[in-house]
Write a protein that holds these residues in place. Structure first.
Motif, PDB file in Angstrom:
ATOM      1  N   ASN A  44       0.868  -1.134  -0.274  1.00 46.49           N
ATOM      2  CA  ASN A  44       0.041   0.111   0.101  1.00 46.49           C
ATOM      3  C   ASN A  44       0.821   1.101   0.015  1.00 46.49           C
ATOM      4  O   ASN A  44       0.698   2.058   0.769  1.00 46.49           O
ATOM      5  N   LYS A  45       1.786   1.302  -0.956  1.00 44.26           N
ATOM      6  CA  LYS A  45       2.808   2.231  -0.978  1.00 44.26           C
ATOM      7  C   LYS A  45       2.675   3.159  -2.437  1.00 44.26           C
ATOM      8  O   LYS A  45       2.596   2.253  -3.189  1.00 44.26           O
ATOM      9  N   LYS A  46       2.827   4.458  -2.400  1.00 48.20           N
ATOM     10  CA  LYS A  46       3.035   5.086  -3.747  1.00 48.20           C
ATOM     11  C   LYS A  46       4.314   4.829  -4.093  1.00 48.20           C
ATOM     12  O   LYS A  46       5.375   4.705  -3.316  1.00 48.20           O
ATOM     13  N   ILE A  47       4.734   4.550  -5.396  1.00 46.37           N
ATOM     14  CA  ILE A  47       6.104   4.698  -5.921  1.00 46.37           C
ATOM     15  C   ILE A  47       6.735   6.018  -6.042  1.00 46.37           C
ATOM     16  O   ILE A  47       6.098   6.757  -6.827  1.00 46.37           O
ATOM     17  N   ASP A  48       7.576   6.147  -5.345  1.00 42.70           N
ATOM     18  CA  ASP A  48       8.490   7.590  -5.273  1.00 42.70           C
ATOM     19  C   ASP A  48       9.266   7.338  -6.781  1.00 42.70           C
ATOM     20  O   ASP A  48      10.192   6.591  -6.637  1.00 42.70           O
ATOM     21  N   ILE A  49       9.175   8.290  -7.468  1.00 41.51           N
ATOM     22  CA  ILE A  49       9.960   8.417  -8.755  1.00 41.51           C
ATOM     23  C   ILE A  49      11.216   9.317  -8.670  1.00 41.51           C
ATOM     24  O   ILE A  49      11.160  10.440  -8.304  1.00 41.51           O
ATOM     25  N   TYR A  50      12.317   8.625  -9.073  1.00 39.76           N
ATOM     26  CA  TYR A  50      13.765   9.422  -8.883  1.00 39.76           C
ATOM     27  C   TYR A  50      14.134   9.547 -10.485  1.00 39.76           C
ATOM     28  O   TYR A  50      14.697   8.310 -10.991  1.00 39.76           O
ATOM     29  N   GLU A  51      14.174  10.483 -11.134  1.00 42.05           N
ATOM     30  CA  GLU A  51      14.427  10.849 -12.371  1.00 42.05           C
ATOM     31  C   GLU A  51      15.805  10.324 -12.682  1.00 42.05           C
ATOM     32  O   GLU A  51      16.112   9.688 -13.862  1.00 42.05           O
ATOM     33  N   ASP A  52      16.666  10.471 -12.026  1.00 43.73           N
ATOM     34  CA  ASP A  52      18.181  10.052 -12.170  1.00 43.73           C
ATOM     35  C   ASP A  52      18.607   8.509 -11.901  1.00 43.73           C
ATOM     36  O   ASP A  52      19.629   8.214 -12.058  1.00 43.73           O
ATOM     37  N   LEU A  53      17.500   7.661 -11.473  1.00 43.56           N
ATOM     38  CA  LEU A  53      17.769   6.398 -11.529  1.00 43.56           C
ATOM     39  C   LEU A  53      17.261   5.859 -13.029  1.00 43.56           C
ATOM     40  O   LEU A  53      17.670   4.633 -13.027  1.00 43.56           O
ATOM     41  N   LYS A  54      17.114   6.420 -13.738  1.00 40.75           N
ATOM     42  CA  LYS A  54      16.745   6.123 -15.444  1.00 40.75           C
ATOM     43  C   LYS A  54      18.140   5.390 -15.796  1.00 40.75           C
ATOM     44  O   LYS A  54      19.145   5.664 -15.402  1.00 40.75           O
ATOM     45  N   GLU A  55      17.949   4.696 -16.865  1.00 37.05           N
ATOM     46  CA  GLU A  55      19.239   3.889 -17.288  1.00 37.05           C
ATOM     47  C   GLU A  55      19.948   4.853 -18.102  1.00 37.05           C
ATOM     48  O   GLU A  55      19.618   5.880 -18.537  1.00 37.05           O
ATOM     49  N   ARG A  56      21.369   4.383 -18.200  1.00 37.58           N
ATOM     50  CA  ARG A  56      22.380   5.386 -18.761  1.00 37.58           C
ATOM     51  C   ARG A  56      21.957   5.574 -20.260  1.00 37.58           C
ATOM     52  O   ARG A  56      21.583   4.463 -20.858  1.00 37.58           O
TER      53      ARG A  56
END
Length: 184
Positions: free
Chosen positions: A67-79
């Motif tokens: 029951n958690k919202k997903i926190d998005i972190y832009e800089d964890l995207k693929e290289r």
């Protein structure tokens, strides 16, 4: 109290040239359910992810379970390896790992991608100190982040990763205490 990070490399995806919206394949969706099954007893306090759809889809069942919202972190995207398709992906990836400052036109060097990923990762470590966190991400950026803490995580390690894959990293503050593969 230690902080536990469960790095989740995304499941198999359907190839599209659009990185951001590339979805999981049918196999990837089945594997995402497997990820949820593995992580359901880990007492997660947060679920974070790269903004890429395949990473989000891999951990969304886990987030829903807790029951958690997903926190998005832009800089964890693929290289970004290159601005244009490379002729030989294996040779191109080997070159950027052998020469950490090298980048193809329109791409990121290992150093650039690692620096970007580490900034978000350290923010997660601070924000969730003493907690258990799952992070949906990608193979190359995941290994670059792990490499920041321990150089044994290199291209050979990356080449052995599966889709999906899960690694448990234990930290005391910003010091890596241990790494363990938890995918069965």
């Amino acid at each position: 109290m230690p902080t536990t990070i469960y790095f989740v490399r995304h499941s198999h995806s359907v190839y599209t040239p659009e990185e951001l919206e590339r979805p999981l394949s049918e196999r990837g969706k089945r594997d995402a359910a497997r990820v949820r099954g593995i992580l359901k007893d880990k007492n997660l306090h947060a679920v974070c992810s790269s903004p890429y759809k395949r990473a989000i889809e891999t951990v969304e069942g886990t987030a829903s379970f807790f029951n958690k919202k997903i926190d998005i972190y832009e800089d964890l995207k693929e290289r970004q390896l290159s601005g244009e398709p490379v002729e030989d992906f294996s040779q191109a990836i080997l070159k950027v790992w052998k020469e950490p400052e090298f980048s193809f036109p329109g791409g990121e060097s290992n150093r650039e991608a690692q620096k970007r990923g580490i900034q978000d990762f350290l923010e997660i470590l601070e924000r969730y100190e003493g907690k258990n966190v799952a992070i949906g991400t990608h193979g190359n950026i995941m290994v670059l982040i792990m490499n920041h803490f321990d150089p044994q995580y290199d291209i050979e390690f990356w080449q052995k990763l599966e889709m999906p894959d899960i690694y448990k990293l234990t930290f005391e503050g910003k010091s890596l205490l241990g790494v363990e593969r938890v995918l069965d």
